[in-house]
Design a protein around this motif. Structure first.
Motif, short mmCIF file in Angstrom:
data_model
loop_
_atom_site.label_atom_id
_atom_site.label_comp_id
_atom_site.label_asym_id
_atom_site.label_seq_id
_atom_site.Cartn_x
_atom_site.Cartn_y
_atom_site.Cartn_z
N LEU A 168 0.80 -1.14 -0.06
CA LEU A 168 0.13 -0.08 0.05
C LEU A 168 0.79 1.31 0.06
N TRP A 169 0.83 2.01 -0.93
CA TRP A 169 1.57 3.21 -1.08
C TRP A 169 0.60 4.56 -1.26
N ALA A 221 9.32 2.21 3.78
CA ALA A 221 10.08 3.25 3.57
C ALA A 221 9.62 4.30 4.60
N THR A 222 8.45 5.30 4.27
CA THR A 222 7.73 6.23 5.26
C THR A 222 6.81 5.51 5.93
N PRO A 223 7.08 5.76 7.42
CA PRO A 223 6.07 4.82 8.24
C PRO A 223 4.83 5.72 8.49
N SER A 224 3.61 5.05 8.81
CA SER A 224 2.51 5.70 8.89
C SER A 224 1.56 4.74 9.79
N PRO A 225 0.94 5.27 10.59
CA PRO A 225 -0.22 4.30 11.32
C PRO A 225 -1.43 3.53 10.58
N VAL A 226 -1.68 2.77 10.91
CA VAL A 226 -2.50 1.75 10.16
C VAL A 226 -4.01 1.37 10.87
N ILE A 243 -9.17 -0.48 15.27
CA ILE A 243 -7.81 -0.70 15.94
C ILE A 243 -6.87 -0.19 15.28
N ARG A 244 -5.70 0.63 16.12
CA ARG A 244 -4.88 1.56 15.40
C ARG A 244 -3.54 0.65 15.74
N LEU A 245 -2.68 0.68 14.44
CA LEU A 245 -1.40 -0.48 14.74
C LEU A 245 -0.34 0.73 14.23
N GLU A 246 0.88 0.32 14.73
CA GLU A 246 1.91 1.10 14.50
C GLU A 246 3.28 0.19 13.82
N PRO A 247 3.04 0.08 12.45
CA PRO A 247 4.23 -1.10 12.13
C PRO A 247 5.60 -0.67 12.28
N ALA A 248 6.43 -1.44 12.28
CA ALA A 248 8.06 -1.30 12.36
C ALA A 248 8.48 -1.45 11.01
N ARG A 249 9.88 -1.36 11.08
CA ARG A 249 10.55 -1.12 9.71
C ARG A 249 10.73 -2.77 9.07
N THR A 250 10.84 -3.60 9.82
CA THR A 250 10.62 -4.85 9.56
C THR A 250 9.36 -5.69 9.98
N ALA A 276 -2.36 8.86 6.33
CA ALA A 276 -1.26 9.75 6.30
C ALA A 276 -0.46 8.99 5.43
N PRO A 277 0.72 9.86 4.52
CA PRO A 277 1.47 9.30 3.57
C PRO A 277 2.30 8.27 4.17
N GLY A 278 2.40 7.12 3.31
CA GLY A 278 3.47 6.12 3.90
C GLY A 278 3.44 5.08 2.87
N ASN A 279 4.41 4.10 3.09
CA ASN A 279 4.55 2.64 2.41
C ASN A 279 4.44 1.66 3.36
N LEU A 280 3.34 0.86 3.23
CA LEU A 280 3.05 -0.41 3.94
C LEU A 280 3.39 -1.45 3.11
N TRP A 281 3.82 -2.47 3.75
CA TRP A 281 3.80 -4.05 3.16
C TRP A 281 2.87 -4.67 4.39
#
Length: 649
Positions: A104-105, A139-144, A160-167, A192-197
């Protein structure tokens, strides 16, 4: 062709609108001449990775394509706010379970949620649901935000709000449904802007039993199958069992070719063994002899039965199961004679293949028992002539066709009733055909053949071979059974019992949802009328088959058994008439008058069925005041099963 008036009359009979006549019938059960021992495996079952048999039937996972095999827009819908600069795609760089993950970008701030969602989920008010997702920001972190929505409006859901990490790491969530819904939605979004895997995501009811549905398990325990065949069926000929072991979330999803569907590989060999322990059934594993190799099959035996010192036994131990499973029953392929089967071959080539598989598998565990693929006629000629020494049982399959969709129209109801006298005997006739083909091969001077017995490891009823579900169904081949079908099943069960000297195993196809004995919706489960037949027979007809004398002109199909160890006499009586109630004078020489337990399977209408979440129309209920010997009332289109425990002189 019958007249319209004739069809109307038949429809009235099927609907129970015609007063039944009563007929007296004399039946004798002779306990002094016990016949063949009844194998407990004759009440076996079969589960396959087809439709909603395992996925959403036994296995509690609510999400389809949870590991993102398919591109966005199929199982997962894209959510995009107006004007948002947003992209969703499968990215190999995001691979977690398979060849790619979901990316998701969001390239700029959005006016609303952007992400993915899946609808068609069933939830119940007040019930809790647990899940998790493996996520990472690229790349850019964003809450999910993960949201379960059960109705319209902002208050008809929970976020439910989640905060993904770099890995990648597992992020858990838990919801409590505020209303009952059959089309709830789970969404994963960002604003918010971000790149999510997203590597994978899961959602199950919180009351799941090691990943399985408790409502389904409870009904399976009522049927109490002594043995269960898995994983196929046609499915097995394209299945790599190694895809189904190891950490569940890292197992690769596949597009399975037998039924053209997604296979998440969440329910593999270890899960099957956990299922077997839970419902107290013995495992029967069929190996891939279509596109699989003898080496793969041998390694599967080693994984199941080998010590921790073997290569694959060590892998099993690492996966949390150090003790060998000790699986006894193994089938080598499925319906290898059919052009619908992946890797199908002529009889001579399968015979060669069977022997190679058997040798490789028994080299890993010589204690295993092997079932070969059988089919009446020349196929069995070749197979038994070549492979009898390398098998314990020979399989045979039979399905009868009902031909009408439930619920039936008035016209179909009339046609069903008109053909019911022959249809109700069709399952028994199919079993008899398999048995007769097998019997003629015995006693011909081949000692190896004479030691083999028959496994009818798929038998049952289909509406037709169109996978479209019946009216109450959801997934492929969810063909519902009515009371009339259940009576045909009972007559088929009678035929299996009468041939207990050669039938060592029978597996109803299938156990859940797909042409099955148990039906589920997204939130409820019910015993199908056919399931009641298997349950009441399996609990009461055991030991040795007994002779039963029934007048040939009576619309009555009867069997009996006696189990000396438990001193239990079992009797099953099927009245397949649509117009006659039977008053059965049941005589059991050597038995003084004793009270018996009794049950009847009946319904108001011949075409009544049971639907999850609704009151049962076809019921199995206890009868009181039944004595043996004595008179037993067997109403039109019904089944009565009796059990007496005690001595017989």
């Amino acid at each position: 062709m019958p007249s319209k008036l004739a069809l109307i009359c038949v429809a009235l009979v099927a609907a129970g609108a015609v007063m039944a006549q009563t007929r007296d019938v004399n039946v004798t059960v002779d306990p002094t001449k016990p016949g063949a021992a009844i194998s407990p495996y004759i009440y076996g079952q079969f589960i396959e990775h087809l439709g909603r048999c395992i996925r959403q039937g036994i296995w509690a996972e609510m999400l389809r394509d949870r590991k993102f095999l398919q591109e966005p827009g199929k199982s997962w819908e894209v959510v995009k706010a107006d004007g948002a600069d947003f992209d969703v795609f499968l990215d190999p760089a995001a691979a977690y379970a398979g060849d790619h993950g979901m990316a998701l970008w969001l390239k700029g701030a959005a006016s609303g949620p952007c992400g993915i969602r899946q609808s068609g989920l069933g939830v119940v008010a007040g019930k809790e649901y647990v899940g998790y997702a493996y996520m990472a920001h690229a790349a850019t972190p964003s809450p999910v935000d993960v949201r379960l929505q059960w109705g319209d409006g902002p208050d008809a859901g929970q976020t439910i709000r989640l905060e993904p990490a770099r890995t990648y790491r597992q992020l858990a969530f838990r919801f409590k449904a505020g209303a009952t819904a059959d089309n709830a939605t789970l969404s994963i979004t960002m604003t918010a802007p971000g790149n999510l895997w997203i590597g994978c995501v899961s959602l199950m009811p919180a009351d799941n039993v090691r990943g399985m549905r408790p409502d389904t398990l409870a009904l399976i325990k009522q049927i109490a199958p002594p043995i269960t065949r898995w994983p196929g069926g046609n499915f097995v000929s394209g299945y790599n069992w190694k895809d189904g072991i190891g950490p569940r979330d890292r197992r690769p999803p596949r597009w399975e070719r037998a039924w053209s569907d997604i296979e998440d590989n969440d329910f593999g060999l270890d899960e099957f063994m956990a299922f077997c322990r839970e419902v107290k059934t013995e495992p029967y594993i069929c190996v891939n002899a279509g596109l699989g190799s003898a080496a793969d099959a041998a390694e599967q035996v080693q994984y199941a039965n080998g010590s921790e010192k073997t290569r694959w036994g060590a892998v099993r131990a690492v996966n949390g199961n150090p003790k060998p499973y000790g699986v006894v029953w193994w089938g080598i392929g499925n319906e290898m004679y059919g052009d619908w089967q992946l890797g199908n071959v002529p009889a001579e080539r399968y015979a060669y293949r069977h022997n190679a598989f058997a040798a490789s598998m028994r080299a890993e565990d010589p204690r295993i028992k092997i079932i070969g693929v059988g089919a009446p006629g020349r196929w069995n000629d070749v197979l038994l002539g070549t492979c009898a020494a390398s098998m314990d049982l020979l399989s045979g399959h039979h399905y009868s066709g009902r031909g009408f969709r439930l619920p039936m129209s008035d016209d179909d109801t009339a046609k069903y009733a008109e053909r019911f006298p022959s249809y109700s005997a069709s399952v028994a006739e199919g079993v008899r055909g398999l048995v007769n083909d097998f019997r003629k091969r015995l006693g011909q001077g081949n000692a190896a053949v004479d030691k083999v017995r028959l496994a009818i490891d798929e038998w049952g009823i289909v509406r037709d071979w169109n996978g479209t579900p019946d009216g109450p169904g959801i997934g492929a081949f969810e063909h519902y059974y009515c009371l009339g079908d259940a009576l045909a099943v009972a007559r088929g069960m009678n035929e299996l019992l009468r041939n207990a000297d050669v039938v060592a195993m029978a597996n109803w196809a299938q156990l859940v949802n797909v042409i099955a004995t148990i039906k589920t919706s997204r939130t409820a489960a019910v015993m199908d009328p056919a399931g009641y037949v298997l349950a009441v027979y399996g609990g009461n007809l055991r030991g040795n088959i007994l002779p039963v004398d029934v007048p040939k002109d009576a619309p009555l199909d009867g069997v009996a058994s006696y189990e000396p160890a438990g001193k239990t006499l079992g009797i099953a009586l099927v009245n397949h008439s649509l117009t006659e109630d039977l008053r059965v004078q049941l005589d059991v020489p050597g038995l003084g008058i004793r009270t018996a337990q009794a049950w009847t399977l009946t319904a108001r209408h011949l075409t009544d069925t049971n639907v999850p979440g609704e009151s049962e129309r076809v019921t199995l209920r206890s009868l009181r005041g039944v004595a043996l010997p004595g008179v037993v009332e067997v109403p039109k289109h019904s089944l009565v099963v009796l059990r007496y425990t005690g001595d017989i002189r």
